[in-house]
Structures are given as structure tokens and as C-alpha cells.
Enzyme design. Structure first.
Site, PDB file in Angstrom:
ATOM      1  N   TYR A  25      -7.485  11.410  -2.800  1.00  0.00           N
ATOM      2  CA  TYR A  25      -8.030  12.266  -1.738  1.00  0.00           C
ATOM      3  C   TYR A  25      -8.196  13.719  -2.178  1.00  0.00           C
ATOM      4  O   TYR A  25      -7.800  14.633  -1.456  1.00  0.00           O
ATOM      5  CB  TYR A  25      -7.143  12.171  -0.486  1.00  0.00           C
ATOM      6  N   TYR A  76      -6.906  15.802   1.262  1.00  0.00           N
ATOM      7  CA  TYR A  76      -5.496  16.159   1.455  1.00  0.00           C
ATOM      8  C   TYR A  76      -5.034  17.174   0.418  1.00  0.00           C
ATOM      9  O   TYR A  76      -4.026  17.845   0.609  1.00  0.00           O
ATOM     10  CB  TYR A  76      -4.611  14.909   1.420  1.00  0.00           C
ATOM     11  N   ASN A 113       0.848  -1.197   0.000  1.00  0.00           N
ATOM     12  CA  ASN A 113       0.000   0.000   0.000  1.00  0.00           C
ATOM     13  C   ASN A 113       0.877   1.238   0.000  1.00  0.00           C
ATOM     14  O   ASN A 113       1.748   1.403   0.867  1.00  0.00           O
ATOM     15  CB  ASN A 113      -0.886   0.047   1.246  1.00  0.00           C
ATOM     16  N   ASN A 149      -5.471   5.169  -4.641  1.00  0.00           N
ATOM     17  CA  ASN A 149      -6.005   5.858  -3.465  1.00  0.00           C
ATOM     18  C   ASN A 149      -6.031   7.359  -3.769  1.00  0.00           C
ATOM     19  O   ASN A 149      -4.976   7.925  -4.076  1.00  0.00           O
ATOM     20  CB  ASN A 149      -5.104   5.611  -2.247  1.00  0.00           C
ATOM     21  N   GLU A 192      -9.150   3.788  -2.316  1.00  0.00           N
ATOM     22  CA  GLU A 192      -9.386   4.645  -1.136  1.00  0.00           C
ATOM     23  C   GLU A 192      -9.890   5.987  -1.630  1.00  0.00           C
ATOM     24  O   GLU A 192      -9.311   6.579  -2.547  1.00  0.00           O
ATOM     25  CB  GLU A 192      -8.098   4.886  -0.341  1.00  0.00           C
TER      26      GLU A 192
HETATM   27  C1  BDP Z   1      -4.086   6.799   2.946  1.00  0.00           C
HETATM   28  C2  BDP Z   1      -3.566   5.537   3.621  1.00  0.00           C
HETATM   29  C3  BDP Z   1      -4.468   5.090   4.767  1.00  0.00           C
HETATM   30  C4  BDP Z   1      -4.788   6.281   5.651  1.00  0.00           C
HETATM   31  C5  BDP Z   1      -5.482   7.328   4.798  1.00  0.00           C
HETATM   32  C6  BDP Z   1      -5.900   8.547   5.642  1.00  0.00           C
HETATM   33  O1  BDP Z   1      -3.438   4.476   2.700  1.00  0.00           O
HETATM   34  O2  BDP Z   1      -3.850   4.073   5.499  1.00  0.00           O
HETATM   35  O3  BDP Z   1      -5.569   5.946   6.752  1.00  0.00           O
HETATM   36  O4  BDP Z   1      -4.568   7.759   3.837  1.00  0.00           O
HETATM   37  O5  BDP Z   1      -5.045   9.374   5.895  1.00  0.00           O
HETATM   38  O6  BDP Z   1      -3.093   7.475   2.267  1.00  0.00           O
HETATM   39  O7  BDP Z   1      -7.036   8.600   6.043  1.00  0.00           O
END
Ligand code: BDP
Length: 604
Positions: free
Chosen positions: A460, A464, A406, A458, A496
Site C-alpha cells: 500500500y 497507508y 492473511n 499486500n 493487494e
Molecule cells: C489490508 C487487508 C485488507 C484490508 C485492506 C485495507 O488485508 O483486509 O481491507 O488492508 O485496509 O491490509 O483496505
């Protein structure tokens, strides 16, 4: 490695309960040979469980290094003449096992089982002392990765040590899964490997059996779910043919039983008849496209930490079913095998991940794939850990995709030399299951994506990156997914995407951390997934809120759960349920979610 299943020829004795426990506060247990005598100054500690959240002692919660567990072992007199095996489901992260003061086994890696043959060391009808030293330290050579640092500066007392790790979930430790003693006959079935192919209405179940004993006594039978004998054979390897097979698939946890006999030993293996295959844009189970709906999860709960508990496992299964999920990823380490058994029986697809997490410093200048950090030793351990994972999970029909890491820093040039042999070793063991790496949201160049079969990404956006700017999600996400698909020509699971959400915090208009924000955030992502045919799945981060290390960005844990840590739904759970359980549209419902079309309506 065969799961210890009780039957008319094998006994299983559960060693769960309260063990004696002592923290090794000054790292003296090895030097002072604590294993030679019964442990002094112990407290009681439940097994299985993480030790961190059981007491009120913060020193124990944050402990770095060794702890010691101990209990008495009583061996039934009736076990005379039997093989007697001690099996740990997992000890996190390193274990040293002593019997009556003698070292009888060690194991590295906190999430996979190991066994010790005690037959020659114990007396049926006798009493023995079992001692287990457990080390929770993470280094660049362990999986997960971490660094133990001594902060020798003016601001810290001399020798002040911290455990750093570059992932967020709390470094729970202890004896996390069942400890059992089990018996077999002296001539025994050591291993079984199965694989299915499908052809013109027939399933071919290929099997291979490893035994210690006379293989000419092997008998193999295959029973269908109703218990009818459908095929049999008398060889240690071969093929069983089933006409009109009842296939295993998402939502269809249909299991046959493969019964293997070897003189007086017996083993029953549940098997699901199914195939998996990946194309440029699709993931095919039994040649039908599936769309992954579900979550990244954690083995995590109040008080238990990462300790396996049937209550939590069963509650989670009911919630997965309630919300309409058909799959999950064992982020970020192999889960207890009991979870895979449940997935087999309930038709859930599993992405099975090795504990290779924390290989990233999220900084372009800070390299991790180098001699001083993730190096050849790490790689050898990674390959060995994958081998252990494969040996444990190879027969589970639910496991449809391996994940070898990961969010490793795969943008670094050194990542190629590291991962190529890991992936080659994985493929040599299992040429038939596809594999993936869950890719991180930073730095879009990647030196390994061409080596995998499915891109797990993943992402965000608006969390982020550009925090709070929901309006940017669709443009950024669509551009990025199209770009990855164009470059690598492989189907994509968004493995994710999620937003921290404090249950009960409401705000309109939606602002970060509110339940409204989480709902809208997910909707933006879903609109993009529905437009892109090569997106073959959505795994929300995370199934439930979970415990993390302490830090400025976490208020008592990661709150990206769709359920709270106590497994109650947030607003987003209801929204997801609506999406995932939506009736396939017909003429009257032209606006069906496109994941339904993608999965040809065979997922519910
Ligand atoms: C991702 C990771 C995960 C974290 C998530 C987060 O894979 O393990 O919990 O971010 O920050 O990058 O919520």
C-alpha cells in the site's frame, strides 16, 4: 466432503426462506433452554443472509453473542429407508443444532459446511422442529481472530462489552449459505478424491472413492464435455487414462464428468484435467506460465451482508469476465462452494484462503503469537479448519493455490513455531497444490516466507505509507519486490494494492479518494509489475466496495473497490479492462504489456 448434488438417486430439499428468529439480548438462551420449546417473541429472518442489515435495529446490527433461528421440518413419507442428511453451507461463526429440543450437532468456524445425519432421529412422514443457536463472537482462539472486551471504566456503563477485531470487514453473522436436507441410499458414496497428471498427450486421472457399503459394486465412468464415455473402471481407487485430453485452464472451463455408482447410489463429480507447478519465477498450469489478473474480493452486498445469493454471484462473474480478470483470491475466508463451481465452469484461477485473518496488531511491541493470544488452541483449530477446507475444495480445478492466512504477524519469532505445523499439515493433506500466505505491508522481516511456494504480498505505498505521494510508488515498490525475491527466490503475486475511491468524486490533479487518483495509483504499480519477470500476478484490492466495522478511516465501508458495492464501474474499472483485455502485441505493437508476454498469450 461431497457437495449435495441432486440426481436420479439423491434428493435435495432446500430449507431456504423465512425462519423464525430471536436475538439473545441477555445471553440467557442456553441457561433457560430456549431450544426445548418453540421460540417466543420471534421475528422473521431470511435464510441464507446475514441478520445484521435486514432490520432497522442497530442493536441487532451490532449484536455480540447468540441469536436463535427456528423452523419446522417436514420429512417426506417417501424418504423411508433413506439416509437423511442435514447440511449447512456455513453458519457464522459457531452453531449448535437442536432437533425437537435435543442437541444433535455443533460446528466451529463460520465459512465451511457441516452435516448431521438425521436418519435415526426423524420420522419420514413426520414434522420436526429445528433450532439453531448462532454465536458471532471472535476470540484469539477463533478464525478470524478477535477479542471480546468489557470496558469497566468511568466512561462506560458497567459491563459495557465490545467486540474488537483486527481486520476491517464487518463481522457479519447468521446462516450465510444454503441449508438443505438430502438423501442417499443406505449404502453410499462418502467421498471422492481426484488428481491429474499429464504425460505425452495423455491425462492420467487418479481417483479414490470412500464408500459405506460393498466396494465391489463400484463402477466409475469418465465422460468428456460432449458426453462421450472416454474411460471406465470398477475399483474404489485407480487411474483413468484419457488420450488427447481437453485440458482445463485459465479461460477454458472445460469439465469432464466422473460418474460413480455404488449399488443404488450415484454421484457425478465435475473434474477438470490440469496440472499446476511453481518454479522460482513462474506459476505453471499444464506446464504453461500464467499471469494472475484479478482481485481480492469479499462475499458482501447490500442488505444480504455475507449471505450467499446467486444474483450477486452471477453479476460478479459477468463483471470479472467483462474486465478481463482470470483469477481471484477468496480473501479472507473460504467462499460459498457455488463460487468455486462457477470458477471451474468459467476457467477462473482461485487462491483459496482459510479464515486466518486478524492475527496482527500492527505494532512492533504488541505480540500476538504467544500463550495469551494466538496459541496452541488456535493452531489446532487452524489445522482442523484447513482440513475442512481441503475436504470441501480438493477436487475443484479452479483452486490452484491454498492461502493459509492473511497478514499474520509473521515478523514475530513465534510465528515460525505456529505456522510450521500448520503448513506441514496442509502439505500432508495436499502434497500437490502449492500454498502461500498473504503477507502484510508492515515490518519486512518474515519468519515463514521460506515455507511457502508463492509469495503473496499486500502493498500500500502512497496509501497507508506516504499517503498521496504517487511519485514514490515505483521506487519503493520495486525495491521491496526485488528484495523479497532475492531473499526467498519465489515468484510473487501482489495480492493487494489499492486506494479508497469515492465513486463520482473527481479531481485533477489527482488527490486521494478521487477516481483520478485510483487510476494513476494503479498505473504506477503496473509499471513496476511489467518490469519484473518474477511478478506473476496482480490482484487489485478490492473487486467492489464492501461493508466494514465503523471507524475513523471508513466512510460507510471500504471504498477500494474498482466497482461500487452496487457493482457499477469506477473509472479504474475501465482502465483495468483496457490493460487486461489488451491484444497481445505483435511486430506492430511493440509495447505490449509485459504480463501478456509473461503469460505467453494464453490467458484471454
Ligand atoms: C489490508 C487487508 C485488507 C484490508 C485492506 C485495507 O488485508 O483486509 O481491507 O488492508 O485496509 O491490509 O483496505
Amino acid at each position: 466432503m461431497l457437495y449435495p448434488r441432486e440426481n436420479e438417486s439423491r434428493e435435495v430439499k432446500d430449507l431456504g426462506g423465512l425462519w423464525r428468529f430471536r436475538r439473545d439480548a441477555h445471553h440467557e438462551g442456553f441457561e433457560n433452554k430456549w431450544f426445548l420449546e418453540p421460540l417466543a417473541d420471534t421475528v422473521e429472518m431470511p435464510v441464507p443472509a446475514s441478520y445484521n442489515d435486514i432490520t432497522t435495529d442497530n442493536e441487532l446490527r451490532r449484536h455480540i453473542g447468540l441469536v436463535w433461528y427456528e423452523r419446522d421440518l417436514f420429512i417426506p413419507a417417501g424418504w423411508s429407508g433413506r439416509r437423511i442428511i442435514l447440511r449447512f453451507g456455513s453458519v457464522t461463526h459457531e452453531a449448535h443444532i437442536y432437533l425437537d429440543g435435543h442437541l444433535c450437532g455443533s460446528h466451529r468456524g463460520g465459512f465451511l459446511p457441516f452435516e448431521i445425519d438425521l436418519s435415526a432421529r426423524i420420522q419420514p412422514g413426520g414434522k420436526h422442529r429445528l433450532t439453531v443457536a448462532v454465536d458471532n463472537r471472535l476470540t484469539w482462539q477463533t478464525l478470524p481472530s478477535g477479542e471480546v472486551k468489557t470496558l469497566d471504566d468511568a466512561d462506560h456503563p458497567s459491563g459495557y462489552t465490545v467486540q474488537e477485531y483486527h481486520f476491517d470487514f464487518f463481522n457479519y453473522a447468521g446462516i450465510h449459505r444454503a441449508v438443505v436436507l438430502y438423501t442417499t441410499a443406505p449404502a453410499y458414496i462418502a467421498d471422492i478424491t481426484t488428481r491429474t497428471t499429464l504425460e505425452n498427450g495423455w491425462a492420467h486421472l487418479y481417483y479414490e472413492i470412500a464408500v459405506v457399503g460393498d466396494p465391489s459394486t463400484i463402477e466409475v465412468q469418465l465422460h468428456d464435455p460432449a458426453g462421450n464415455l472416454v474411460a471406465h473402471a470398477k475399483a474404489s481407487a485407480g487411474e483413468l487414462r484419457v488420450e488427447n485430453p481437453q485440458l482445463w485452464g485459465p479461460g477454458r472451463g472445460i469439465l469432464y464428468t466422473l460418474t460413480v455408482r455404488l449399488s443404488s447410489d450415484l454421484y457425478r463429480l465435475p473434474v477438470g484435467l490440469r496440472t499446476v507447478r511453481v518454479t522460482r519465477d513462474q506459476f505453471l498450469v499444464n506446464e504453461e506460465p500464467v499471469y494472475f489478473k484479478g482481485f481480492g474480493r469479499h462475499e458482501d452486498a447490500d442488505f444480504r451482508g455475507r449471505g450467499f445469493d446467486h444474483v450477486i454471484a452471477m453479476k460478479d462473474l459477468h463483471l470479472l469476465n467483462w474486465i478481463g480478470a482470470n483469477s481471484f483470491r477468496t480473501s479472507h475466508y473460504p467462499y460459498a462452494e457455488e463460487h468455486l463451481d462457477l470458477a471451474d465452469r468459467h476457467g477462473l484461477l482461485v487462491i483459496d484462503e482459510v479464515a486466518a485473518v486478524g492475527m496482527h496488531l500492527f505494532h512492533r511491541e504488541k505480540i500476538v503469537f504467544c500463550e495469551e493470544k494466538v496459541n496452541a488452541c488456535t493452531q489446532a483449530h487452524h489445522i482442523e479448519t484447513f482440513r475442512e477446507l481441503y475436504m470441501r475444495d480438493k477436487n475443484h480445478p479452479s483452486v490452484v493455490l491454498w492461502s493459509v492466512a492473511n497478514e499474520a504477524a509473521t515478523h514475530e519469532a513465534g510465528a515460525r513455531a505456529y505456522f510450521e505445523p500448520v503448513i506441514a499439515a496442509a502439505r500432508a493433506l495436499d502434497p500437490h497444490r502449492p500454498l502461500t500466505i498473504a503477507h502484510c505491508p508492515m515490518m519486512d522481516e518474515c519468519h515463514v516466507a521460506d515455507l511457502v511456494d508463492v509469495l503473496c504480498l499486500n502493498r500500500y505505498y502512497a496509501w497507508y505509507f506516504d499517503p498521496g505521494h504517487l511519485e514514490l510508488i515505483e521506487g519503493q515498490l520495486e525495491r521491496n519486490l526485488r528484495d523479497w525475491h532475492r531473499r526467498f527466490g519465489k515468484p510473487i503475486i501482489v495480492s493487494e494494492y489499492g486506494a479508497d475511491t469515492v465513486a463520482g468524486l473527481h479531481n485533477t490533479p489527482p488527490v486521494m479518494f478521487s477516481e483520478e487518483f485510483q487510476v494513476e495509483f494503479l498505473e504506477h504499480y503496473h509499471r513496476v509489475f511489467d518490469r519484473l519477470d518474477f511478478v506473476i500476478g496482480e490482484h487489485v484490492w478490492n473487486f467492489a466496495d464492501f461493508g466494514t466495522k465503523e471507524g475513523l478511516s471508513r466512510v460507510n465501508g471500504n471504498r477500494k473497490g474498482v466497482f461500487t458495492r452496487q457493482r457499477q464501474p469506477k473509472m479504474a474499472a475501465h482502465a483495468l479492462r483496457k490493460r487486461w483485455l489488451a491484444e497481445p502485441a505483435g511486430k506492430d505493437h511493440p509495447h505490449e504489456a509485459s504480463w501478456i508476454a509473461k503469460s505467453k498469450r494464453n490467458l484471454t
